[in-house]
Write an enzyme that holds these catalytic residues in place. Structure first.
Site, PDB file in Angstrom:
ATOM      1  N   ARG A   9      55.239 -50.028  45.833  1.00 32.31           N
ATOM      2  CA  ARG A   9      56.205 -49.428  46.754  1.00 32.31           C
ATOM      3  C   ARG A   9      57.630 -49.560  46.230  1.00 32.31           C
ATOM      4  NH1 ARG A   9      58.625 -51.919  50.876  1.00 32.31           N
ATOM      5  NH2 ARG A   9      56.940 -53.426  51.197  1.00 32.31           N
ATOM      6  N   TYR A  24      65.446 -25.025  55.686  1.00 28.93           N
ATOM      7  CA  TYR A  24      64.015 -25.266  55.853  1.00 28.93           C
ATOM      8  C   TYR A  24      63.731 -25.783  57.264  1.00 28.93           C
ATOM      9  CZ  TYR A  24      59.445 -27.475  54.923  1.00 28.93           C
ATOM     10  OH  TYR A  24      58.132 -27.872  54.960  1.00 28.93           O
ATOM     11  N   ASP A  53      70.073 -29.287  48.604  1.00 32.78           N
ATOM     12  CA  ASP A  53      68.636 -29.107  48.386  1.00 32.78           C
ATOM     13  C   ASP A  53      68.480 -27.976  47.373  1.00 32.78           C
ATOM     14  OD1 ASP A  53      65.949 -28.380  48.440  1.00 32.78           O
ATOM     15  OD2 ASP A  53      65.730 -28.743  50.584  1.00 32.78           O
ATOM     16  N   LYS A  91      56.996 -28.030  44.758  1.00 33.34           N
ATOM     17  CA  LYS A  91      57.170 -26.615  44.482  1.00 33.34           C
ATOM     18  C   LYS A  91      57.260 -26.349  42.971  1.00 33.34           C
ATOM     19  CE  LYS A  91      57.532 -26.293  49.047  1.00 33.34           C
ATOM     20  NZ  LYS A  91      57.817 -27.656  49.521  1.00 33.34           N
TER      21      LYS A  91
END
Length: 407
Positions: free
Chosen positions: A63, A116, A188, A213
């Site tokens: 983590r 988005y 973004d 993406k």
């Protein structure tokens, strides 16, 4: 010892192949190994203490860091020209980490009007619970951006190209406006990744991506990234992404994204080529009211696209069908058209090898309130296209055949 490469002097494709990927020192494996482990052991208690305290480099718990993910982060930093990068388990993990890094109770965030839908949900539903104020503005209008700034504005957040209306924002000018007032800028850049646009070079403080993406490019892994200066990222990693949000990616997904990035230059060339070809076809269709693609010379933002994108206009576009085709409502015309494609798949997301088509008002932006969609220009007639890597001739033939059902 292999000579270290200076990626500032090498081409984009060379950087995406070699950055972060050295032969494995244990066995000489050329491909980066998948360190699929939750924890790491130490030779001595002293070593463990030194790694936990930061006195010694190393890994303790995935983590907080993992060799596979570290290799990905190095490649991501080279991608955007940043000092460092944080890989996250999803694009929304990156968005959340960046927002919480710069905003606290009582602060104001100015964000792009059309973003988005999941990010819009975070602004509308989540940040208000932390007493963080948010307003939106038309980021294609620099006067609207400047006019939207308040005394307590701490962050300006927008997409390099808006989803799904394909509006470009002038990152350089917006960053200048923000920095003159001591405000941070987060962009973004999912829709226009390098080599299309590099927001950090235009003045942005942080760049976020959904690596799901174009960066991964294969539609088989979820991921995200925050990229910028190391001093900006260190507190985000130590306090937010690894603790508050817990958005560390799995080593296997880091490996998949790392692998996908090696072909990024070649893939982006084909995405851009096919996107332009489809947009040009749509512009000539008698059934299409408007095409949203800044690469077209008819686009009101074409001059900005030429300056920012330098001919790489991307593979994502949208278009509106005309109302009343054969007496049908726009929503029904869209459904009929989508159901007539054979090569494109009806699916959300973008950047896959295959072309994807979707109806924004009922799919990606279906959860956005209707009045908000209307303000953003997302009508029932709007269809979004992610141009894939198929042969251009096959795609155009399929689009012609699908549109023939509307004749």
């Amino acid at each position: 010892m292999k000579r270290k490469l200076d990626f500032s002097k090498l081409g984009f494709g060379t950087g995406m192949i070699h950055a972060g990927q050295e032969p494995d020192p244990s066995y000489g494996a050329l491909a980066t190994p998948i360190y699929q482990t939750s924890t790491f052991c130490f030779d001595t208690a002293e070593e463990g203490g030194e790694i936990f305290s930061g006195e010694r480099a190393g890994y303790a718990y995935t983590r907080g860091g993992n060799p596979t993910t570290a290799a990905l982060e190095q490649k991501l930093s080279i991608l955007e020209g940043g000092e460092a990068a944080i890989a996250t388990a999803s694009g929304m993990g990156a968005v959340g980490g960046a927002l919480l890094a710069y905003a606290k109770a009582g602060d104001h965030i100015l964000r792009g009007r059309c973003i988005y839908s999941c990010t819009e949900h975070v602004f509308r539903e989540n940040l208000s619970k932390f007493n963080i104020e948010m307003t939106s503005a038309d980021f294609s209008d620099l006067e609207a951006v400047a006019g939207g700034i308040k005394e307590n504005t701490k962050l300006i957040y927008f997409e390099s190209m808006s989803n799904p209306m394909m509006e470009l924002s002038d990152i350089q000018e917006i960053s200048r406006i923000a920095h003159d007032r001591g405000i941070k800028v987060v962009v973004d850049n999912t829709f226009t990744p390098p080599p299309e646009i590099r927001p950090l070079s235009l003045g942005a403080d942080l760049v976020v991506h959904s690596t799901t993406k174009y960066i991964n490019g294969h539609g088989d892994a979820i991921g995200g990234a925050i990229i910028g200066a190391k001093e900006e990222l260190d507190p985000i990693r130590s306090g937010i992404t690894t603790k508050l949000l817990g958005t560390t990616p799995s080593p296997f997904n880091s490996y998949l994204v790392l692998r996908g990035m090696q072909t990024m230059e070649l893939r982006m060339q084909r995405h851009c080529e096919n996107g332009f070809a489809i947009a040009s076809f749509l512009e000539g269709s008698p059934h299409v009211k408007r095409v949203y693609y800044p690469g077209l010379s008819s686009s009101p933002q074409h001059a900005l696209a030429e300056r920012m994108m330098k001919g790489n206009y991307g593979g994502i576009l949208a278009f509106e069908l005309k109302d009343g085709i054969h007496g049908m409502k726009a929503f029904d015309s869209c459904k009929k058209l989508l159901n007539s494609f054979t090569i494109p798949s009806i699916a959300v997301s973008l950047g896959d090898p295959g072309t994807l088509v979707e109806h924004a008002a009922s799919m990606t932006h279906g959860a956005v309130p209707a009045e908000e969609r209307e303000r953003e220009g997302i009508t029932d007639a709007l269809i979004r296209v992610s141009a894939g890597l198929e042969n251009k001739e096959d795609l155009l033939a399929d689009f012609r055949a699908a549109f023939s059902v509307l004749d």
